[in-house]
Design a protein around this motif. Structure first.
Motif: not given
Length: 641
Positions: A442-451, A454-463
């Motif tokens: 679905d087109l909404e999912l493509i937009d969701l994946f992009e969001k 962009k909002s993904k944690r830094t690697k240090s925060e992830w650890i």
């Protein structure tokens, strides 16, 4: 003419094992052969009856395709010295029959699983291959302790009643098979593995990732001689292709609570029960694609019952399937539910996790994922329920309802043969599916994946988040090993590549940065002992002598650090280390054993003077000694026993 021959010959590759493995890995069955193969083998890939004589008691069954390759790999790994192995193969490839073939030369065999259905299916397979009636069960209702081939429930076998010398000696079985090996880190399996000492241990799994909170690879000495994943199995026509439809789910997951990295069930139930539009969307998409027999995987028992009621009320005969369902008018016991599905009385079964393992319904033509996908292991298990070959079934329809949660991209990445990291955020255009498969988003999912990207944690925060998740899961401060074994695979890959992020290279400092050390531990971190620990953490294992030297510092029996180490102790550890598996290959740059197999049982002479010093001094002194003299001692100094 000879010039042309030379030119062509320069392009020739020697047909050796490496080339054959590469060819096997990339081979795709020609499309012209696909239809006949699927029709010919519609009963599934668990067996291949090549001949049958009416005068014979048993059909003659021989291994085929991936089973032949796996048998070769297992034989080779035993020749190299391994006594344990894990075969990783997609559901439906024929792992049970493979184990039956591989165990043929053994006198007494044990097959361990956690469900009775798996044990009964395995008993049939072993009976056909071994051509024997001497097969027994060990579970709550059966106690066939003297059977040559014993199918044992892990729950029953792991009790003290059976794991003792009066019932089973430690070497009672020559060959042991652990099915669904991703469960083997559980205490019940551990108890069995710690007690029994077979000549060979074989683990079987489609997905041996960290399902039980720790790596199971260590339990088989990190020896995986053969793999055939989902993509490879479909390309070979061992499994049916899939048509994957990713459907946007407008449920708001952003405010839902999490526990141990998973959504709280009560929050999911509340959201699903109050959303009529979600149930309508699921029904609408189900009707959009043809299906005779479908399974819907739900978040909870209440969710499964809700969906069974909604579908039934809208003219689609359905049932919920879960444990303790006697009071639910829309629920059936598993055996009855499967029977009604196959007879056409039900069209859809809604379940939680009851069909993940041990259930083979080849005719399933649709699977629906109706809750967040948070585990690659569970997703692939459930997908595998519908991928078995069946007469007339050309593909499996997959309906995946995806919302705004962190791992929204996980299932799509798992289906792609071009994406090595299943947890990676990827562009839809990067996905590369197996032969005959297709996907639609679905087109909404493509937009969701992009969001999400962009909002993904830094690697240090992830650890840091991962540390706290693991701490909450195991309910205490994780040791360095516990942190390593419980960490998500993608994050582990990242920190092993990027040394600046690696908490394992100075774990005390990492814990101190999180405020996790007490005053005594802070003093330790800044002492000579702390420097010694840091030295071990950062020492690259790039020389053949280092691992046995480090292991010689540990008293294996009492699991404590030795305060003094002699050359004799160190060389005993050297001998022990290179006697295991294929470690002896490291003694030679050419990978040959330097006649190690001939002299490994001899007594070794070492220098007469014992070194006694503090551990830090021991480490550097012994490393220098071994680096200079170790290989010479191993190769030249020996004495008759």
């Amino acid at each position: 003419m000879h010039l042309e021959f030379d030119r062509l010959f320069e392009q020739v590759r020697i047909v050796d094992e490496t080339l054959l493995e590469e060819y096997s890995e990339n081979w795709i069955r020609p499309k012209l052969l696909n239809s006949p193969i699927l029709e010919e083998n519609y009963k599934g890939s668990e067996e291949s009856d090549i001949s049958e004589n009416q005068s014979q008691k048993y059909k003659v069954i021989e291994p085929r395709d991936a089973q032949i390759e796996a048998l070769y790999a297992l034989n080779k790994t035993r020749q190299e010295g391994y006594s344990k192995a894990l075969i990783q193969a997609a559901t439906g490839v024929g792992k049970t029959y493979l184990a039956a073939f591989d165990s043929l030369s053994n006198q007494r065999i044990l097959f361990v699983a956690h469900r009775q259905e798996i044990l009964l299916q395995a008993a049939k397979a072993f009976k056909k291959i071994h051509q024997t009636e001497n097969i027994g069960l060990l579970d709550q209702d059966h106690k066939d302790l003297d059977a040559k081939i014993l199918m044992a429930s892990v729950l029953t076998l792991s009790s003290d009643q059976y794991l003792n010398h009066e019932i089973f000696s430690r070497k009672a079985f020559d060959y042991i098979v652990i099915d669904e090996f991703h469960h083997a880190a559980a205490k019940s399996y551990q108890k069995i593995l710690d007690y029994l000492q077979p000549k060979f241990l074989l683990g079987l799994s489609a997905t041996p990732e960290r399902m039980d909170g720790r790596s199971v690879y260590a339990l088989c000495d990190f020896n995986v001689p053969y793999k055939v994943d989902l993509q490879k199995a479909i390309n070979r026509s061992l499994l049916i292709p899939f048509h994957y439809y990713a459907i946007y789910d407008d449920t708001d997951y952003s405010q839902m609570r999490k526990s141990g990295g998973r959504f709280v069930i009560e929050d999911l139930e509340k959201a699903y029960e109050s959303s009529k539009s979600r149930s309508l969307s699921i029904l609408k998409h189900y009707r959009k694609y043809p299906s005779k027999q479908a399974i819907g995987f739900c978040a909870s028992k209440a969710h499964a019952s809700l969906m069974a009621r909604y579908f039934t009320d809208n003219g689609i005969p359905s049932a919920a399937v879960y444990s303790s369902s006697s009071k639910d008018p829309y629920a059936l016991e598993r055996a009855e539910a499967i029977s009604q599905l196959q007879e056409g009385k039900k069209r859809v079964l809604f379940t939680v996790d009851m069909f993940n393992e041990g259930v083979d319904i080849e005719t399933i033509d649709m699977v629906m994922f109706l809750r967040p996908t948070e585990s690659s292991t569970i997703f692939l298990q459930q997908l595998g329920r519908g991928l078995r070959l069946s007469k007339g079934k050309k593909y499996l329809t997959v309906l995946d309802f995806i919302g705004n949660y962190e791992k929204a991209f996980l299932s799509a990445a798992l289906l792609s043969k071009g994406v090595k990291k299943a947890n990676s955020l990827v562009s839809i255009h990067q996905l590369s599916l197996p032969e005959g498969c297709l996907y639609d988003f679905d087109l909404e999912l493509i937009d969701l994946f992009e969001k999400i990207k962009k909002s993904k944690r830094t690697k240090s925060e992830w650890i840091k988040d991962e540390y706290y998740r693991i701490r909450q899961t195991i309910e205490h401060r994780p040791s360095q090993r516990e942190f390593f074994e419980n960490m998500e695979d993608e994050l582990l890959d990242i920190i092993l590549r990027e040394s600046s992020l690696n908490p394992f290279q100075n774990y005390l400092a990492f814990l101190n940065g999180l405020g996790e050390l007490n005053e005594e531990e802070k003093i330790l971190m800044n002492s000579m002992a702390g420097k010694f620990i840091y030295c071990i953490e950062t020492t690259a294992m790039s020389r053949v002598y280092k691992m046995p030297v480090l292991m010689s510092l540990i008293d294996q029996e009492h699991q404590v650090i030795r305060m003094e180490v002699s050359d004799k102790k160190m060389l005993e550890q050297w001998k022990s280390f290179f006697s295991k598996n294929e470690n002896w290959k490291d003694l030679s740059k050419k990978g040959q054993n330097l006649s190690f197999q001939e002299y490994r049982e001899c007594n070794f002479i070492c220098v007469s003077r014992e070194r006694t010093a503090r551990p830090a001094q021991i480490f550097f002194a012994i490393c220098a000694f071994i680096k200079k003299r170790g290989n010479e001692i191993m190769a030249k100094i020996k004495r008759n026993p």
